[in-house]
Design a protein around this motif. Structure first.
Motif, PDB file in Angstrom:
ATOM      1  N   GLY A 126     -19.989 -22.825  13.774  1.00 13.21           N
ATOM      2  CA  GLY A 126     -19.268 -22.272  13.367  1.00 13.21           C
ATOM      3  C   GLY A 126     -17.867 -21.468  14.338  1.00 13.21           C
ATOM      4  O   GLY A 126     -17.502 -22.506  15.184  1.00 13.21           O
ATOM      5  N   PHE A 127     -18.016 -20.107  13.520  1.00 14.90           N
ATOM      6  CA  PHE A 127     -17.395 -19.151  14.584  1.00 14.90           C
ATOM      7  C   PHE A 127     -17.534 -19.878  16.319  1.00 14.90           C
ATOM      8  O   PHE A 127     -16.512 -20.148  17.362  1.00 14.90           O
ATOM      9  CB  PHE A 127     -17.116 -18.602  14.560  1.00 14.90           C
ATOM     10  CG  PHE A 127     -16.903 -17.200  15.888  1.00 14.90           C
ATOM     11  CD1 PHE A 127     -15.050 -16.957  16.008  1.00 14.90           C
ATOM     12  CD2 PHE A 127     -17.316 -16.271  16.820  1.00 14.90           C
ATOM     13  CE1 PHE A 127     -14.632 -16.331  16.822  1.00 14.90           C
ATOM     14  CE2 PHE A 127     -17.159 -15.733  18.073  1.00 14.90           C
ATOM     15  CZ  PHE A 127     -15.365 -15.835  17.805  1.00 14.90           C
ATOM     16  N   ASN A 128     -19.321 -19.487  17.074  1.00 13.28           N
ATOM     17  CA  ASN A 128     -19.291 -19.444  17.958  1.00 13.28           C
ATOM     18  C   ASN A 128     -19.603 -21.729  18.816  1.00 13.28           C
ATOM     19  O   ASN A 128     -18.572 -21.605  20.102  1.00 13.28           O
ATOM     20  CB  ASN A 128     -21.386 -19.971  18.213  1.00 13.28           C
ATOM     21  CG  ASN A 128     -21.369 -18.535  17.420  1.00 13.28           C
ATOM     22  OD1 ASN A 128     -21.554 -18.699  16.116  1.00 13.28           O
ATOM     23  ND2 ASN A 128     -21.246 -16.917  18.709  1.00 13.28           N
ATOM     24  N   TYR A 129     -19.611 -22.667  17.676  1.00 13.69           N
ATOM     25  CA  TYR A 129     -18.508 -23.931  18.577  1.00 13.69           C
ATOM     26  C   TYR A 129     -17.406 -24.219  18.599  1.00 13.69           C
ATOM     27  O   TYR A 129     -16.825 -23.960  19.516  1.00 13.69           O
ATOM     28  CB  TYR A 129     -19.613 -24.727  17.541  1.00 13.69           C
ATOM     29  CG  TYR A 129     -19.856 -26.101  18.372  1.00 13.69           C
ATOM     30  CD1 TYR A 129     -20.403 -26.679  19.201  1.00 13.69           C
ATOM     31  CD2 TYR A 129     -19.030 -27.219  17.947  1.00 13.69           C
ATOM     32  CE1 TYR A 129     -20.564 -28.155  19.233  1.00 13.69           C
ATOM     33  CE2 TYR A 129     -18.608 -28.152  18.301  1.00 13.69           C
ATOM     34  CZ  TYR A 129     -19.735 -28.969  18.790  1.00 13.69           C
ATOM     35  OH  TYR A 129     -19.538 -29.562  19.642  1.00 13.69           O
ATOM     36  N   LEU A 130     -16.660 -23.675  17.660  1.00 14.89           N
ATOM     37  CA  LEU A 130     -15.020 -23.476  17.913  1.00 14.89           C
ATOM     38  C   LEU A 130     -14.564 -23.191  18.747  1.00 14.89           C
ATOM     39  O   LEU A 130     -13.727 -22.963  19.786  1.00 14.89           O
ATOM     40  CB  LEU A 130     -14.453 -22.888  16.817  1.00 14.89           C
ATOM     41  CG  LEU A 130     -13.013 -22.957  16.189  1.00 14.89           C
ATOM     42  CD1 LEU A 130     -12.422 -24.103  16.725  1.00 14.89           C
ATOM     43  CD2 LEU A 130     -12.578 -22.168  15.459  1.00 14.89           C
ATOM     44  N   MET A 153     -13.743 -25.005   7.345  1.00 15.26           N
ATOM     45  CA  MET A 153     -13.530 -23.312   8.202  1.00 15.26           C
ATOM     46  C   MET A 153     -12.193 -22.329   7.361  1.00 15.26           C
ATOM     47  O   MET A 153     -11.608 -23.069   7.802  1.00 15.26           O
ATOM     48  CB  MET A 153     -13.393 -23.956   9.796  1.00 15.26           C
ATOM     49  CG  MET A 153     -13.055 -22.111  10.447  1.00 15.26           C
ATOM     50  SD  MET A 153     -13.698 -23.210  11.919  1.00 15.26           S
ATOM     51  CE  MET A 153     -15.056 -23.482  12.107  1.00 15.26           C
ATOM     52  N   ARG A 154     -12.443 -21.345   7.157  1.00 18.13           N
ATOM     53  CA  ARG A 154     -11.968 -20.516   6.901  1.00 18.13           C
ATOM     54  C   ARG A 154     -10.784 -19.412   7.610  1.00 18.13           C
ATOM     55  O   ARG A 154     -11.109 -19.933   8.814  1.00 18.13           O
ATOM     56  CB  ARG A 154     -12.276 -18.965   6.354  1.00 18.13           C
ATOM     57  CG  ARG A 154     -13.459 -19.031   5.021  1.00 18.13           C
ATOM     58  CD  ARG A 154     -14.220 -18.425   4.033  1.00 18.13           C
ATOM     59  NE  ARG A 154     -14.493 -19.073   3.091  1.00 18.13           N
ATOM     60  CZ  ARG A 154     -14.493 -18.660   1.345  1.00 18.13           C
ATOM     61  NH1 ARG A 154     -12.744 -18.443   1.327  1.00 18.13           N
ATOM     62  NH2 ARG A 154     -14.244 -18.574   0.625  1.00 18.13           N
ATOM     63  N   ARG A 156      -9.976 -16.881   8.759  1.00 18.44           N
ATOM     64  CA  ARG A 156     -10.353 -15.680   9.611  1.00 18.44           C
ATOM     65  C   ARG A 156     -11.245 -15.683  10.747  1.00 18.44           C
ATOM     66  O   ARG A 156     -11.759 -15.080  11.113  1.00 18.44           O
ATOM     67  CB  ARG A 156     -11.886 -14.485   8.175  1.00 18.44           C
ATOM     68  CG  ARG A 156     -12.090 -14.922   7.888  1.00 18.44           C
ATOM     69  CD  ARG A 156     -12.962 -13.828   6.427  1.00 18.44           C
ATOM     70  NE  ARG A 156     -14.499 -14.037   5.977  1.00 18.44           N
ATOM     71  CZ  ARG A 156     -14.346 -14.626   4.507  1.00 18.44           C
ATOM     72  NH1 ARG A 156     -13.139 -14.795   4.568  1.00 18.44           N
ATOM     73  NH2 ARG A 156     -15.931 -14.823   4.501  1.00 18.44           N
ATOM     74  N   VAL A 157     -12.083 -17.210  10.719  1.00 17.52           N
ATOM     75  CA  VAL A 157     -13.041 -17.427  11.138  1.00 17.52           C
ATOM     76  C   VAL A 157     -11.853 -18.053  12.174  1.00 17.52           C
ATOM     77  O   VAL A 157     -12.315 -18.035  13.554  1.00 17.52           O
ATOM     78  CB  VAL A 157     -14.059 -17.943  10.739  1.00 17.52           C
ATOM     79  CG1 VAL A 157     -15.157 -19.109  12.323  1.00 17.52           C
ATOM     80  CG2 VAL A 157     -15.394 -17.834   9.717  1.00 17.52           C
ATOM     81  N   PHE A 158     -11.077 -19.215  12.018  1.00 12.55           N
ATOM     82  CA  PHE A 158     -10.196 -20.515  12.884  1.00 12.55           C
ATOM     83  C   PHE A 158      -9.719 -19.535  13.548  1.00 12.55           C
ATOM     84  O   PHE A 158      -9.174 -20.031  14.335  1.00 12.55           O
ATOM     85  CB  PHE A 158      -9.657 -20.807  11.785  1.00 12.55           C
ATOM     86  CG  PHE A 158      -8.900 -22.118  12.210  1.00 12.55           C
ATOM     87  CD1 PHE A 158      -9.485 -23.580  12.858  1.00 12.55           C
ATOM     88  CD2 PHE A 158      -7.719 -22.349  13.260  1.00 12.55           C
ATOM     89  CE1 PHE A 158      -9.011 -24.278  13.283  1.00 12.55           C
ATOM     90  CE2 PHE A 158      -7.064 -23.493  13.081  1.00 12.55           C
ATOM     91  CZ  PHE A 158      -7.370 -23.862  14.178  1.00 12.55           C
ATOM     92  N   VAL A 159      -8.982 -18.662  13.025  1.00  7.90           N
ATOM     93  CA  VAL A 159      -8.313 -17.569  13.428  1.00  7.90           C
ATOM     94  C   VAL A 159      -8.294 -17.041  15.891  1.00  7.90           C
ATOM     95  O   VAL A 159      -7.653 -17.366  15.750  1.00  7.90           O
ATOM     96  CB  VAL A 159      -6.361 -17.359  12.997  1.00  7.90           C
ATOM     97  CG1 VAL A 159      -5.896 -15.635  14.042  1.00  7.90           C
ATOM     98  CG2 VAL A 159      -6.230 -17.767  12.345  1.00  7.90           C
ATOM     99  N   PRO A 160      -9.108 -16.271  15.032  1.00 10.55           N
ATOM    100  CA  PRO A 160      -9.916 -15.319  15.874  1.00 10.55           C
ATOM    101  C   PRO A 160     -10.686 -15.996  17.050  1.00 10.55           C
ATOM    102  O   PRO A 160     -10.639 -15.887  18.511  1.00 10.55           O
ATOM    103  CB  PRO A 160     -10.899 -14.449  15.686  1.00 10.55           C
ATOM    104  CG  PRO A 160     -11.476 -14.614  13.766  1.00 10.55           C
ATOM    105  CD  PRO A 160     -10.262 -15.058  13.960  1.00 10.55           C
ATOM    106  N   ALA A 161     -11.505 -17.020  16.879  1.00 14.95           N
ATOM    107  CA  ALA A 161     -11.922 -18.142  17.877  1.00 14.95           C
ATOM    108  C   ALA A 161     -10.791 -18.426  18.765  1.00 14.95           C
ATOM    109  O   ALA A 161     -10.686 -19.390  19.643  1.00 14.95           O
ATOM    110  CB  ALA A 161     -12.916 -19.268  16.675  1.00 14.95           C
ATOM    111  N   THR A 162      -9.403 -19.869  18.134  1.00 18.28           N
ATOM    112  CA  THR A 162      -8.667 -20.512  18.478  1.00 18.28           C
ATOM    113  C   THR A 162      -7.992 -18.967  19.505  1.00 18.28           C
ATOM    114  O   THR A 162      -8.434 -19.827  20.611  1.00 18.28           O
ATOM    115  CB  THR A 162      -7.806 -20.645  17.712  1.00 18.28           C
ATOM    116  OG1 THR A 162      -8.295 -21.788  16.655  1.00 18.28           O
ATOM    117  CG2 THR A 162      -6.778 -21.747  18.282  1.00 18.28           C
TER     118      THR A 162
END
Length: 225
Positions: A126-130, A153-154, A156-162
């Protein structure tokens, strides 16, 4: 409703045409005119640039790097970086949503086996790998977007990681753009190999490794559990 669809269709068509026309030569030829127009219409220029980047990211158009450098040239390092991050993240989020719809199968087929490979990692980490993929962009931006969509992926996870992941590269490219005017005027192409200079790539690799540290720890604990 029909009028809205027509406007959207026209925007998409324009984006495809513009995306294929964005090049160093085009930027060099028009930089004086664009600089004057931005100075005369700052608000409209900001909105148009962000819209152009949203469409570029959402439609996976080529030459996003040139567009990022153009952001630095037209708006300066800091503002150009902010606008790039906003446009790229918004466009990527739209692509994420689209890939979950009826367009999903078509988009995934476009990505091929690379999307499937990245998807498997994202499903687990998820977040870490993205975040790691964004910090060290060895995999194309749009491929990561599709893989994130396929694994569900949601936002709320996708946006901050991006956002966090693309800031460093965007900042470097916009910094190059802020001083690239003379190089373009001479008919030369900017040297983007600086992105892989040790003082740039090593800190990014370090940050990527830190982002994956929780994944490695979970894997180790899971193995010994």
């Amino acid at each position: 409703m029909v009028l809205l669809l027509l406007v959207i269709g026209a925007a998409v068509a324009l984006a495809f045409v513009a995306g294929r026309r964005i090049s160093w030569a085009t930027l060099a030829h028009n930089q004086d005119a664009m600089t004057r127009w931005v100075a005369a219409h700052p608000v409209a220029a900001v909105l148009l640039f962000v819209l152009a980047y949203i469409l570029t990211a959402a439609l996976s158009l080529p030459n996003a790097t040139v567009l990022t450098v153009a952001g630095g040239l037209l708006f300066g390092t800091v503002l150009g970086c902010v606008l790039t991050v906003v446009g790229a993240t918004t466009g990527a989020s739209l692509l994420l949503v689209a890939a979950r719809s009826a367009l999903g199968d078509t988009l995934v087929q476009r990505g091929g086996g690379l999307v499937t490979s990245v998807r498997d990692r994202l499903q687990r980490d998820g977040f870490n790998y993205l975040l790691a993929l964004r910090l060290v962009p060895l995999v194309p931006f749009w491929v990561v977007n599709l893989a994130a969509a396929v694994c569900g992926m949601r936002l709320r996870v996708f946006v901050p990681a991006t956002v966090l992941g693309i800031i460093p590269d965007s900042l470097v490219l916009c910094s190059i753009g802020s001083g690239v005017g003379g190089i373009l005027a001479e008919g030369r192409t900017p040297d983007l190999s600086v992105l892989f200079a040790p003082w740039i790539i090593l800190p990014l690799l370090g940050l990527a490794a830190l982002s994956l540290l929780p994944v490695l720890l979970r894997s180790r604990w899971g193995t010994h559990a």
